[in-house]
Design a protein around this motif. Structure first.
Motif, PDB file in Angstrom:
ATOM      1  N   ASP A 148      60.914   7.153  26.392  1.00 51.04           N
ATOM      2  CA  ASP A 148      62.355   6.896  26.367  1.00 51.04           C
ATOM      3  C   ASP A 148      62.987   7.227  25.028  1.00 51.04           C
ATOM      4  O   ASP A 148      64.114   6.826  24.750  1.00 51.04           O
ATOM      5  CB  ASP A 148      62.623   5.415  26.706  1.00 51.04           C
ATOM      6  N   ARG A 149      62.264   7.946  24.160  1.00 57.94           N
ATOM      7  CA  ARG A 149      62.850   8.299  22.866  1.00 57.94           C
ATOM      8  C   ARG A 149      63.983   9.320  23.048  1.00 57.94           C
ATOM      9  O   ARG A 149      64.143   9.917  24.108  1.00 57.94           O
ATOM     10  CB  ARG A 149      61.781   8.881  21.943  1.00 57.94           C
ATOM     11  N   THR A 150      64.748   9.520  21.979  1.00 59.61           N
ATOM     12  CA  THR A 150      65.770  10.562  22.010  1.00 59.61           C
ATOM     13  C   THR A 150      65.066  11.908  22.022  1.00 59.61           C
ATOM     14  O   THR A 150      64.452  12.292  21.041  1.00 59.61           O
ATOM     15  CB  THR A 150      66.650  10.488  20.748  1.00 59.61           C
ATOM     16  N   VAL A 151      65.105  12.564  23.178  1.00 55.94           N
ATOM     17  CA  VAL A 151      64.293  13.777  23.306  1.00 55.94           C
ATOM     18  C   VAL A 151      65.093  15.028  22.977  1.00 55.94           C
ATOM     19  O   VAL A 151      64.562  16.126  22.976  1.00 55.94           O
ATOM     20  CB  VAL A 151      63.717  13.886  24.731  1.00 55.94           C
TER      21      VAL A 151
ATOM     22  N   GLU B 290      66.013   6.974  16.967  1.00 55.01           N
ATOM     23  CA  GLU B 290      64.670   7.260  17.474  1.00 55.01           C
ATOM     24  C   GLU B 290      64.681   7.208  18.994  1.00 55.01           C
ATOM     25  O   GLU B 290      64.075   8.026  19.654  1.00 55.01           O
ATOM     26  CB  GLU B 290      63.698   6.218  16.918  1.00 55.01           C
ATOM     27  N   ALA B 291      65.383   6.190  19.515  1.00 56.23           N
ATOM     28  CA  ALA B 291      65.560   6.089  20.967  1.00 56.23           C
ATOM     29  C   ALA B 291      66.999   5.689  21.237  1.00 56.23           C
ATOM     30  O   ALA B 291      67.560   4.888  20.494  1.00 56.23           O
ATOM     31  CB  ALA B 291      64.603   5.037  21.532  1.00 56.23           C
TER      32      ALA B 291
ATOM     33  N   GLY C 163      64.501  -6.285  17.520  1.00 61.54           N
ATOM     34  CA  GLY C 163      64.857  -5.714  18.814  1.00 61.54           C
ATOM     35  C   GLY C 163      64.484  -4.249  18.890  1.00 61.54           C
ATOM     36  O   GLY C 163      64.471  -3.661  19.966  1.00 61.54           O
ATOM     37  N   ARG C 164      64.106  -3.676  17.751  1.00 64.35           N
ATOM     38  CA  ARG C 164      63.836  -2.234  17.737  1.00 64.35           C
ATOM     39  C   ARG C 164      62.552  -1.894  18.493  1.00 64.35           C
ATOM     40  O   ARG C 164      62.382  -0.769  18.942  1.00 64.35           O
ATOM     41  CB  ARG C 164      63.769  -1.725  16.303  1.00 64.35           C
TER      42      ARG C 164
ATOM     43  N   HIS D 119      70.112  -1.715  26.709  1.00 64.59           N
ATOM     44  CA  HIS D 119      69.779  -0.307  26.866  1.00 64.59           C
ATOM     45  C   HIS D 119      68.609   0.047  25.957  1.00 64.59           C
ATOM     46  O   HIS D 119      68.766   0.682  24.941  1.00 64.59           O
ATOM     47  CB  HIS D 119      71.000   0.573  26.545  1.00 64.59           C
ATOM     48  N   ALA D 120      67.430  -0.436  26.364  1.00 63.45           N
ATOM     49  CA  ALA D 120      66.265  -0.238  25.498  1.00 63.45           C
ATOM     50  C   ALA D 120      65.290   0.764  26.089  1.00 63.45           C
ATOM     51  O   ALA D 120      64.434   1.288  25.398  1.00 63.45           O
ATOM     52  CB  ALA D 120      65.556  -1.570  25.289  1.00 63.45           C
ATOM     53  N   GLY D 121      65.387   1.012  27.398  1.00 61.39           N
ATOM     54  CA  GLY D 121      64.424   1.895  28.039  1.00 61.39           C
ATOM     55  C   GLY D 121      63.728   1.195  29.184  1.00 61.39           C
ATOM     56  O   GLY D 121      64.021   0.041  29.482  1.00 61.39           O
ATOM     57  N   ARG D 122      62.798   1.894  29.778  1.00 60.05           N
ATOM     58  CA  ARG D 122      62.184   1.401  31.020  1.00 60.05           C
ATOM     59  C   ARG D 122      61.433   0.097  30.822  1.00 60.05           C
ATOM     60  O   ARG D 122      61.330  -0.715  31.731  1.00 60.05           O
ATOM     61  CB  ARG D 122      61.269   2.477  31.591  1.00 60.05           C
TER      62      ARG D 122
END
Lengths: 1022, 177, 476
Positions: free
Chosen positions: A173-176, A475-476, A610-611, A686-689
């Motif tokens: 889920d990182r910023t790709v 980073e994400a 939270g990161r 909105h952290a990812g899956r």
């Protein structure tokens, strides 16, 4: 990687060719995991057939494309492996490779041997926490993180956050890619856009530019900030970090006139007073402090045992390790210190006027005995206060340390060049105001997530929208990215060049282990670009090193060692007057009650601010004290819960200062009464899956005037239950001799006491046991050093490819950790059910490798048998049919069963990227198979192989270190050959306080425990 | 040899057939048989049927099962692949008792059932007697005596007469096809 | 305790009982043939078809659930750490237990010359086979990798691996496998003469062919009868230790472990008693139904049922004794883990299950002290069902309450069954009743030749002055 030494052919590491074949027509969501495989390729340059493959699937069946790329399809797996080899520089000539010089830390081979891991030194640098690392790289894939023995903060150990970093690196889920307004874009597009903006900004001297960056201890970063300020003098640059230690800097400014970092030498301290300070659990130096503290916990060791006095509102790791613990309200820390000062003064300790103030808020016996002890141990004690306590309170502690002559002995100071000139809170508040007033044209946020973690009363998110241009380097993608129009992929620290200074000022290098997977840029790189002079991370860091640290030779050594120079300690003169004035202002807060509670915010040991929310390993890690996973909770002491008529898992509404939050209740022994404590960093939207929607967002309650504590909070029961997932339902040891303990005094009188604590008859074998000749492995765990920090658990998870199962499965009791830390509460009073003043014990339990193993007898297919050489209790995964009979018959319940294919289903589900994290030496288990700890048999075999290659048969003591032992900050776990009387483990097992848990069953466990020895002040023991 | 012939006579009660069988034997007949819906107590004496040899067959099978079972476990766990399990000896015979026992029983059971089939020459789906319509009542409530032509004293007419004389009804001559 | 020692008091027919008519209503041999065969020959009524449809649909539930289980993995069950076995093994032990009555009646009562067994043994044996069939499902499907289950067989393989003959689970495979096989042979041998009867009465080609093949050309030859009866006696002889051994070995699954509440030497006799208890109860339940539906009250008389109830009373009391003894030994052992296990059983989270078990298994059978209840069809019908509910709970209590709290409190848990646990258990009844309905439809549910053999007129000296009542039996 020899090729990395062959010079500097010019090469741009930031601008990649923007061909985006077949990507454009795909769904431009913020989390485009499907394309992972694809984009990933390009950064590695044409790995044979990949793009054709992609074209094929996208054209043939667009729907099917995702399925074909996302799961571990053989094709994508093989091509991925190809790419990772390419990173390692083994690929074809056309492979883009980093040209910077990286020098292996320890085992530097002539050339890369496929299958042989390599080790590089780098540095973990997250918001003030700086830990030197040695990272294992398998064919170009960083797979395992260990501590750097040469680094002061690590001393070879690692914590769970460091261990979890590998998983974050491969987080799907990182910023790709570069995103513009949510749509796919490319770096050149951004560069062009920025260049014209830069021209405009420079015309106005930078006016209208707001740069928000995270706290960091990186000199290069600081230099780039300075460069930016120079280039655009009118630009506003603020530092924001939700969990910064700036109060400490303020305190030292107050007491010494300059920003300093106190550095303690716990190995020299006989008495350690931790006032709301989690020295061993969460301070930036906690690994080092753990090591130093443990060095004084051996009753037979030199200098005798130290004594820890914990005075705190919440139950911290330090409080668990303490010999005396006093529950106080968070707001009473200052009151306590002044009361202590008063007692010290009576005992002839001279203090600045106004510091001392007697108080009846605390048990007289406690304060007096403590004062007496401290007065008698001048220069040999430490008084530490939590970095989140107000500056005045911390200043009082500094005054006490001065008065007791600790400064220079056990308390020293390091320079803090990174310290921001103005307060972060004021900074971010001003920034929010400027944004809200529409004074900001361009907002650049370097990492971080202010829209989520800025004080709630600032409404940063809403204000942010008013900036014309919003750029977020992330980073994400997170809550802040959603509000940005440019989202730029940020490098993970394992992908970037950087540097950092440890708490004590020691310089260390951050060097990349892998080329940026998603073509990201580091913060320093972007900063250089913002300043109008784009540079590569290597140039910046290398250049800054040469400018400030030393020459080329030192640079190479620094890359090799990971560290350069030593601690940067400074002498400072104490300004009594200022402290007197400040201390006098510290008053006892108004009384709290069940309907006006103290609200305390705590830093979570797992997701931190939270990161790390999207990190499955960290989410599933049980909290040291509550054993809670996947969530935070509104923590209440048993008494307070009773008064409010609340029970664990009930939903409540917390109201404070006009803000409210709905959260689940967790009744936690050891908490101060009339206090509700809640950990920050959960409730991400909105952290990812993995991380989205876990727990409750405590930031929603946090305001500029109540960053860490607030009073007057109200709790009201609301409908619903939280079903908080925990790994341990039962808190009491039921009077069973599992963890055995004594006081130091009792130990001196009766050292073998622990061995005599066997309940019930001892079972005997009906047969003659096998002979175990040669090297036989065993383990000894010192319960006196174990602080329950969880480092071993996650190190084991990373080393042994242990899957993540998710909260629902944890609730069913299906967690997979091979080593767990059993935590029991015991009452300090006569009534065993009274947990108002609990004592806590931690016991790491993994497979104890019984010689007469009950599990082996009952397996119908002989899938678990004993190895002759080494005497391990082996699991044969491909033989196991999954009857679970072995687990039923295991008295220690250390076996773990794959009820589902965890790697394919649920929270742990693999993608083509996340599978890169696997340790190639350990089988990935499938569904329906039992698994368990094997003393890291893969490491044992590597050590044996290397020994044989050296022409020897006997593996030297200490050559084999299981992952858990390697991570352990307190060296509580000792592993080795029990047939060699001189090995460390044999010596440990020979101690009188060594005992076998459940040994009376006749299992002959290879893992034994050293009884815990508490060291209370004799005058406190009634 | 000549075609096999059988003379069969029907009786109504166990008592009658028992008496008739006695008379047949006294008359010197040997290879004659009785067919009854259930075993009639006393007939075996009247017919001088030797004791069954089934016991020996079962014993042999049982012993084979037991020894075989033990041998299997000994070879598998103590010879072929020695594995240290629970610290127990490779040949931990105490643990091997249940399987040995089970296999003993299993083979003994096979011995008794298939041994019985063997001794009785079963299955035999075609037999002259079964072709005789009246004979089918043997499985209901009638009792039959059958005299085979290979008996030394067999004589179509005289044996026929004798059977009727000792109370046999519906005496018939059957021939194997 | 071991069964044979206690049998005589209860089972040897008292003098007056010896004169009891085992077949009432003064029937002839032919009547018996008619009565039993007719059931298999007449057009079966709607009730049968309805029941079969019902049974088949429940069987379908089993099939579906098992398929999904294999597809999705046993995670769909409620199992966890520390409860690695739940309803799967509970159901296995439950069904194996029920499967004890048949062979017990055929073998042990036979050896004890209990003539009254003749009219119920066929029925009971069939029930045994079907129960064992249900039992055998669970060891098969409870493993995590069902497709690898053949690893349990001692087959030479490329891995050169052999099964571990020290594992009670492997003992189970052999014990239950043997038991199933021997019971089947025993049942079939008993069937041969009656199959011949059906063959000889056959009116259609198909029936005469089918029964003809199955009856192996049996022609009632006295010489055959001699070997036949020897075989039958030997089978009875070897089945007796077998039937006692099966549940003994099943109990080893628990008795040889180290888990408090499992590690108990009393298990073998206690399990065997429980097995007979539940088995007999199941026979009574089904007998009552069958004799009602198929008008066999003359063959299966109230005397038969009363004798069954006496055994239920005896074994129920034995089980009750075992429950008490467990507690005593736990206390006497001095092992605090043992003691906790049993206190937790009676007063812990699963107390509800424990007291259900006590009520059903120890209290209800006590009604059978009264002749009135022993001979009352409705009473025995209800009680026999209650008993089997109790016996299911006994297995649940032993397995789950022992596992959920063992040595380390840190690893304690609580087991909740999932939908799939329940569906698969219910489904197993579908298999049981399907087989049963087919049996009563197509096979003689009462041993025709055996019943004839015990009728007064079967004795050649009948009509002469009455001699030993058990003569016919002695002839065997």
């Amino acid at each position: 990687m020899s090729h990395r030494h062959d010079g500097n052919e010019p090469h741009d590491h930031m601008h990649h060719d923007p061909k985006s074949d077949g990507v454009a027509e795909r769904d431009p969501a913020l989390l485009p995991v499907e394309e992972n495989g694809k984009i990933y390729w390009r950064s590695a340059d044409h790995v044979a057939g990949t793009s054709e493959f992609h074209e094929f699937v996208t054209r043939e069946f667009p729907q099917g494309a995702d399925e074909l790329l996302d799961p571990v399809s053989r094709r994508s797996f093989i091509s991925l492996m190809g790419a990772s080899v390419a990173f390692a520089g083994l690929g074809t000539a056309c492979v883009r490779r980093p040209v910077e010089k990286i020098i292996p830390y320890a085992k530097r081979p002539e050339d890369l041997l496929p299958g042989l891991p390599q080790y590089y030194a780098t540095t973990f640098n997250v918001s003030g926490m700086v830990t030197g690392l040695v990272v294992e790289s398998n064919d170009g894939r960083p797979t395992k993180i260990e501590g750097n023995k040469l680094h002061p903060a690590s001393a070879g150990a690692t914590g769970s956050l460091e261990q979890g970093a590998v998983l974050s690196l491969y987080d799907p889920d990182r910023t790709v890619r570069v995103l513009k307004g949510g749509a796919e874009s490319e770096w050149p597009a951004f560069d062009a856009d920025w260049n014209e903006r830069f021209v405009a900004l420079r015309a106005k001297g930078g006016e209208g530019l707001l740069v928000v960056h995270e706290a960091t201890r990186s000199p290069a970063h600081a230099a780039m900030i300075a460069q930016l300020a120079e280039a655009l003098p009118k630009a506003t640059i603020v530092e924001w970090d939700p969990v910064s230690g700036e109060q400490t800097l303020a305190a030292t400014r107050l007491a010494y006139g300059q920003a300093l970092e106190p550095v303690y030498r716990l190995e020299r301290a006989d008495s350690i007073v931790a006032v709301d300070a989690d020295l061993l659990g969460s301070s930036p130096f906690h690994l080092r402090y753990g090591r130093d503290w443990a060095s004084r916990r051996h009753p037979e060791g030199p200098g005798g045992m130290n004594r820890v006095w914990a005075v705190e509102p919440v139950f911290t790791v330090t409080g668990g390790a303490a010999d005396h613990r006093l529950r106080i309200r968070a707001g009473e820390a200052g009151t306590f210190l002044r009361a202590l000062a008063a007692e010290l003064q009576q005992r002839g300790v001279s203090l600045p006027a106004g510091v001392a103030a007697a108080s009846d808020a605390f048990p007289a016996a406690f304060v007096q005995t403590l004062a007496k002890e401290l007065a008698g141990k001048r220069g040999r004690s430490v008084i530490a206060v939590g970095t989140h306590q107000p500056a005045e309170v911390q200043a009082i502690a500094l005054a006490l340390n001065e008065a007791l002559g600790n400064v220079g002995e056990t308390v020293r100071f390091a320079a803090a060049p990174h310290a921001p000139s103005k307060s972060q809170v004021e900074g971010i508040a001003a920034a929010a105001k400027a944004l809200d007033a529409g004074k900001v044209d361009t907002l650049v946020i370097l990492g971080g997530n202010p829209a989520f973690d800025a004080p709630a009363d600032l409404g940063f998110g809403a204000a942010m929208a008013k900036a014309k241009h919003r750029i977020h380097l992330a980073e994400a993608p997170n809550e802040t990215s959603l509000l940005a129009d440019w989202v730029l992929p940020q490098t993970h620290f394992l992908e970037e060049w950087g540097d950092a200074t440890a708490l004590d000022g020691t310089y260390s290098v951050v060097q990349p282990l892998i080329q940026p997977i998603w073509d990201g840029r580091s913060k320093v790189e972007l900063l250089s670009q913002l300043a109008g002079a784009p540079k590569k991370g290597y140039e910046i860091v290398h250049g800054h090193f040469l400018a400030t640290q030393g020459g080329e030779a030192e640079w190479r050594k620094a890359l090799h060692d990971g560290v350069h120079g030593g601690a940067q300690l400074v002498e400072a003169s104490f300004q009594a007057g200022a402290v007197s004035a400040a201390a006098a202002k510290v008053a006892r807060p108004a009384a709290a009650s069940a309907d006006s509670l103290d609200l305390v915010f705590t830093v979570d040991h797992k997701v931190f601010d939270g990161r790390f929310s999207n990190n499955g390993w960290l989410q599933e890690l049980p909290d040291s004290m509550s054993k809670l996973t996947w969530s935070n909770a509104a923590m209440l002491s048993p008494a307070t819960a009773k008064a409010l008529g609340l029970e664990t898992n009930q939903m409540v509404r917390i109201e404070q200062g006009g803000r409210s939050l709905d959260a689940g209740v967790w009744v936690q022994p050891g908490l101060a009464d009339n206090t509700v404590a809640i950990a920050l960093g959960y409730g991400r939207k909105h952290a990812g899956r993995v991380g989205t929607g876990r727990g409750f967002d405590a930031y929603g309650l946090r305001a500029t005037d109540s960053l860490w504590m607030a009073s007057g909070a109200k709790l009201s029961r609301i409908a619903g239950t939280a079903l908080l997932p925990t790994t341990q339902d039962h808190q009491s040891m039921e009077g069973r001799p599992l963890v055995r303990e004594q006081t130091a005094k009792e130990y001196a009188a009766n050292p073998t006491y622990a061995q005599t604590l066997v309940k019930g008859p001892r079972s005997l074998a009906l047969w003659k046991s096998h002979e175990y000749v040669g090297q036989q492995w065993g383990m000894s765990i010192d319960l006196n050093s174990c602080i329950g920090c969880n480092g071993c658990m996650i190190a084991c998870q990373a080393e042994n490819n242990i899957p993540v199962v998710g909260p629902e499965q944890v609730r069913m009791g299906r967690q997979m950790h091979w080593i767990r830390i059993d935590r029991y509460f015991a009452s300090s009073t006569d009534d065993p059910s009274d947990l108002s003043e609990p004592e806590v014990v931690h016991q790491p339990v993994s497979c104890v490798q019984c010689e007469d193993a009950p599990c082996e007898n009952v397996c119908p297919v002989a899938a678990t048998v004993h190895s002759k050489d080494g005497g391990l209790n082996d699991m044969i995964y491909n033989r196991c049919i999954g009857t679970r009979y072995c687990s039923n018959n295991c008295p220690y319940k250390v076996r773990r069963f794959n009820f589902f294919d965890w790697h394919q289903e649920g929270e742990g589900a693999l993608t083509d990227v996340s599978q890169l994290r696997f340790n190639p030496d350990v089988t990935v288990r499938t569904r329906g198979v039992m698994e368990k700890c094997t003393y890291c048999v893969q490491r044992i075999n590597v050590a044996k192989r290397d020994t044989k290659l050296r022409g020897s048969e006997i593996v030297p003591d200490g050559a084999i270190v299981p992952a858990c032992a390697q991570a352990c900050p307190t060296e509580a776990i000792v592993f080795g050959d029990i047939n060699d009387p001189n090995s460390r483990v044999s010596k440990s097992k020979a101690q009188p306080r060594s005992y076998e848990m459940l040994g009376e069953l006749g299992t002959k466990p290879r893992t034994s425990y050293l009884a815990r020895i508490r060291n209370p002040n004799p005058e406190m023991v009634s | 040899m000549a075609k096999q012939k059988v003379l069969v006579a029907e009786f109504d009660t166990p008592a009658e057939i028992l008496a008739a069988a006695d008379k047949l034997r006294e008359a010197g007949y040997r290879s004659f048989d009785a067919h009854t819906p259930f075993p009639v107590h006393g007939l075996e004496k009247a017919m001088k049927i030797p004791d069954s040899r089934l016991g020996w067959i079962v014993l042999a099978h049982g012993v084979a099962g037991g020894l075989g079972g033990l041998a299997l476990q000994w070879y598998a766990n103590a010879v072929s692949y020695q594995m240290t399990i629970g610290g127990k000896p490779f040949f931990s015979f105490q643990a091997f008792v249940p399987v040995t026992f089970a296999l003993t029983i299993l083979l003994a059971a096979f011995g008794s059932v298939f041994g019985m089939f063997f001794l009785n020459g079963l299955p035999r789906w075609s037999h002259p007697l079964l072709s005789h319509p009246g004979f089918r009542k043997f499985s209901d409530d009638k009792f039959f005596l059958s005299v085979e032509s290979r008996d030394a004293k067999f004589d179509a007419t005289r044996t026929h007469a004798l059977l009727e004389q000792i109370g046999g009804k519906r005496v018939a001559m059957l021939e194997a096809k | 305790m071991s069964l044979p020692n206690v049998m005589p008091e209860t089972l040897v027919v008292p003098p007056e009982a010896a004169h009891e008519e085992l077949v009432s209503g003064n029937r002839s041999f032919h009547d018996i043939t008619e009565l039993v065969s007719e059931v298999t020959e007449r057009k079966s009524d709607l009730a049968w078809y309805v029941s079969l449809a019902l049974a088949l649909s429940v069987l379908g539930v089993l099939g579906g659930s098992v398929l999904y289980l294999i597809w999705a993995g046993i995670g769909i069950w409620g199992l966890s750490q520390p409860v690695g076995w739940g309803w799967d093994i509970t159901n296995f032990v439950f069904w194996v237990g029920i499967g004890h009555a048949g062979t017990l009646i055929s073998a042990i009562l036979f050896l004890f010359r209990q003539k009254w067994r003749t009219s119920i043994n066929r029925f009971a044996e069939a029930m045994t086979l079907f129960a064992v069939a249900c039992a055998l499902i669970f060891p098969g499907i409870h493993v995590g990798r069902i497709w690898m289950v053949y690893f349990m067989a001692p087959l030479p393989n490329q891995m050169g691996m052999w099964p571990n003959f020290r594992s009670p689970l492997l003992w189970d495979v052999f014990a239950v496998g043997t038991y199933a096989t021997v019971s089947l042979l025993f049942w079939y041998v008993g069937l041969i003469p009656d199959l011949a009867t059906l063959r000889d009465r056959a009116t259609t080609k198909l029936r005469s062919f089918a029964y003809g093949v199955l009856s192996l050309g049996w022609r009632g030859s006295m010489r055959h009868w001699m070997n036949y009866e020897r075989a039958y006696m030997i089978l009875a002889g070897i089945s007796t230790p077998l039937v006692l051994s099966v549940h003994t070995i099943v109990s080893f699954d628990f008795a040889t472990s180290v888990i408090p509440g499992w590690h108990t030497t009393i298990f073998p006799p206690y399990f065997v008693a429980g097995a007979i208890f539940s088995g007999f109860a199941m026979v009574v339940t089904l007998m009552v139904l069958a004799r009602q539906l198929y008008g066999m009250k003359d063959l299966v008389t109230i005397n038969h049922l009363e004798k069954m109830n006496k055994i239920i009373l005896l074994t129920g009391t034995l089980v009750g004794y075992a429950y008490g003894m467990e507690f005593f030994i736990a206390w006497y052992s001095g092992s605090e883990y043992e003691q906790y296990a049993f206190i937790n059983r009676a007063f812990g989270p699963y107390a509800w299950a424990y007291w259900t078990m006590i009520t059903c298994n120890v209290l209800t059978p006590q009604f059978f002290w009264f002749k009135r209840f022993r001979r009352s069809i409705p009473v025995m019908f209800v009680l026999s069902i209650v008993v089997n509910i109790g016996m299911w709970f006994e297995r649940f209590v032993i397995i789950v309450t022992s596992l959920h709290r063992d040595y380390l409190p840190s690893s304690w848990g609580y087991f909740m069954p999932s939908m799939w646990d329940i569906l698969i258990f219910v489904g197993s009844f579908g298999l049981f009743f399907t087989l049963f309905l087919l049996f009563i439809r197509f096979l003689p549910m009462i041993a025709i030749s055996e019943v004839k053999g015990v009728m007064p007129q079967a004795n050649p000296h009948h009509g002469h002055e009455h001699d030993v009542p058990l003569a016919a039996a002695e002839a065997r």
